[in-house]
Write an enzyme that holds these catalytic residues in place. Structure first.
Site, PDB file in Angstrom:
ATOM      1  N   ARG A 137       0.849  -1.188   0.000  1.00  0.00           N
ATOM      2  CA  ARG A 137       0.000   0.000   0.000  1.00  0.00           C
ATOM      3  C   ARG A 137       0.883   1.236   0.000  1.00  0.00           C
ATOM      4  O   ARG A 137       1.886   1.299   0.697  1.00  0.00           O
ATOM      5  CB  ARG A 137      -0.946   0.019   1.212  1.00  0.00           C
ATOM      6  CG  ARG A 137      -2.074  -1.009   1.157  1.00  0.00           C
ATOM      7  CD  ARG A 137      -3.066  -0.681   0.040  1.00  0.00           C
ATOM      8  NE  ARG A 137      -4.210  -1.587   0.025  1.00  0.00           N
ATOM      9  CZ  ARG A 137      -4.280  -2.706  -0.667  1.00  0.00           C
ATOM     10  NH1 ARG A 137      -3.218  -3.093  -1.370  1.00  0.00           N
ATOM     11  NH2 ARG A 137      -5.369  -3.448  -0.654  1.00  0.00           N
ATOM     12  N   GLU A 178      -2.622   7.479  -5.035  1.00  0.00           N
ATOM     13  CA  GLU A 178      -2.979   6.832  -6.297  1.00  0.00           C
ATOM     14  C   GLU A 178      -4.474   6.828  -6.585  1.00  0.00           C
ATOM     15  O   GLU A 178      -4.887   6.680  -7.734  1.00  0.00           O
ATOM     16  CB  GLU A 178      -2.474   5.391  -6.319  1.00  0.00           C
ATOM     17  CG  GLU A 178      -3.191   4.449  -5.383  1.00  0.00           C
ATOM     18  CD  GLU A 178      -2.637   3.026  -5.448  1.00  0.00           C
ATOM     19  OE1 GLU A 178      -3.427   2.115  -5.725  1.00  0.00           O
ATOM     20  OE2 GLU A 178      -1.425   2.837  -5.223  1.00  0.00           O
ATOM     21  N   HIS A 218      -0.153  -0.331  -9.637  1.00  0.00           N
ATOM     22  CA  HIS A 218      -0.862  -1.270  -8.762  1.00  0.00           C
ATOM     23  C   HIS A 218      -1.288  -2.526  -9.531  1.00  0.00           C
ATOM     24  O   HIS A 218      -2.462  -2.907  -9.531  1.00  0.00           O
ATOM     25  CB  HIS A 218      -2.084  -0.581  -8.137  1.00  0.00           C
ATOM     26  CG  HIS A 218      -2.483  -1.180  -6.819  1.00  0.00           C
ATOM     27  ND1 HIS A 218      -2.904  -0.417  -5.758  1.00  0.00           N
ATOM     28  CD2 HIS A 218      -2.514  -2.468  -6.381  1.00  0.00           C
ATOM     29  CE1 HIS A 218      -3.196  -1.210  -4.728  1.00  0.00           C
ATOM     30  NE2 HIS A 218      -2.963  -2.450  -5.087  1.00  0.00           N
TER      31      HIS A 218
END
Length: 336
Positions: free
Chosen positions: A237, A266, A298
């Protein structure tokens, strides 16, 4: 019943539709949207009892209230983390919220290693050069991982998979976690405090969840404690790293390489095409200019195996809701 799914990629859509159609407790139709769940898009869900959200969906209290007012009673999150969900508000509204408690740990662990090797061996820079028919080796020298020290923060299923690969490289193993993993200890991992891990590791990989206690676990002090030639990888994360402090250290010429599959700002940016727009995020704009940094959007989880497991679990979570069942994936209501 028709289910509304937000943040669905083109690769996912046929898999999601087929899984809901073919499930033994179905069939169900699913309407797939490529937009993410947010305060602006939540009104689209009016009339849908069940909504599914992706990893970067906004499930804050305001969004949950919009969903509940429109008739939504269940939110099925297609991800493991739930730091984006206001669970207290979900309880107050009487919503059922589920997640995917686990999926292939190898998808993320292998991608973390891909990032580590990409920055260590300058693969992206080399690829750009050869596309221009520049075959010089200047500036492309990396280091053997064999014999060096890997530091793993978080040794759950993904951290263990990462550790097994590090062991295969012949690395020394340092770990940090609240509870040691016996499988990692058996591989020769020595558990130490964070300060020792940051100071001694040649390669540091993050595999802890984002909680209040882990927010900016890699802060300015941790970054300064790291070796100047360290490799730092984050596939968990974005909020685990203080990005402004990281930029400061990179500007000072530190670190062999940094591989980031996640970024703390993000949401609303990753998974979208902003190639024709001016870059509004100054921090991200600076990050991607450093020659020793690789940023991806991601995608560590994004394999056929992991996505298939995520979808299968999401469909099962919906079936559990409709049958009045709870499982390890149920976040709200709390277990009886």
């Amino acid at each position: 019943m028709e289910i509304l799914a937000f943040g669905v990629t083109a690769d996912e859509e046929p898999l999601l539709a087929r899984a809901f159609r073919d499930h033994s407790e179905g069939p169900h139709e699913v309407r797939c949207l490529d937009v993410f769940l947010s305060e602006d898009t939540a009104p689209i869900a009016a009339g849908y009892e069940i909504v599914s959200s992706s990893v970067n969906g906004d499930l804050s209290g305001r969004v949950l209230r919009i969903l509940a007012a429109g008739g939504t009673r269940m939110v099925a999150q297609r991800s493991t983390g739930f730091n984006n969900v206001d669970l207290d508000e979900a309880r107050r509204l009487g919503l059922t919220v589920s997640r995917v408690a686990s999926y292939s740990p190898y998808s993320v662990a292998e991608f973390a290693w891909a990032l580590a090797m990409a920055v260590n061996r300058r693969i992206v820079r080399a690829s750009h050069r050869t596309r221009d028919f520049d075959f010089r080796l200047n500036g492309l020298m990396g280091r053997d991982m064999h014999g060096r020290t890997a530091g793993v923060l978080g040794t759950g299923r993904i951290g263990e998979a990462f550790t097994r690969i590090a062991h295969g490289f012949g690395m020394n193993l340092l770990g940090w976690d609240l509870v040691p993993n016996p499988a990692c200890v058996e591989l020769g991992m020595r558990y130490v405090d964070k300060g020792e891990l940051f100071a001694e590791a040649d390669l540091i990989s993050l595999h802890v969840p984002l909680l209040d206690s882990t927010h900016h676990i890699v802060d300015a002090a941790a970054l300064k404690a790291m070796r100047d030639d360290a490799v730092l990888v984050n596939s968990s994360r974005g909020g685990l790293i203080d990005t402004e402090a990281l930029v400061t250290e990179l500007r000072a010429g530190r670190f062999t390489g940094v591989g980031l599959d996640v970024y703390e700002a993000e949401a609303g940016l990753f998974f979208t095409d902003r190639s024709l727009e001016a870059v509004a995020d100054d921090t991200l704009a600076r990050l991607v200019t450093f020659p020793n940094v690789v940023v991806t959007s991601h995608q560590a989880y994004y394999t056929q195996d992991a996505v298939g497991q995520i979808i299968a679990t999401t469909v099962r979570n919906v079936a559990d809701y409709m049958a009045g069942r709870r499982s390890e994936n149920t976040l709200v209501p709390d277990a009886a």
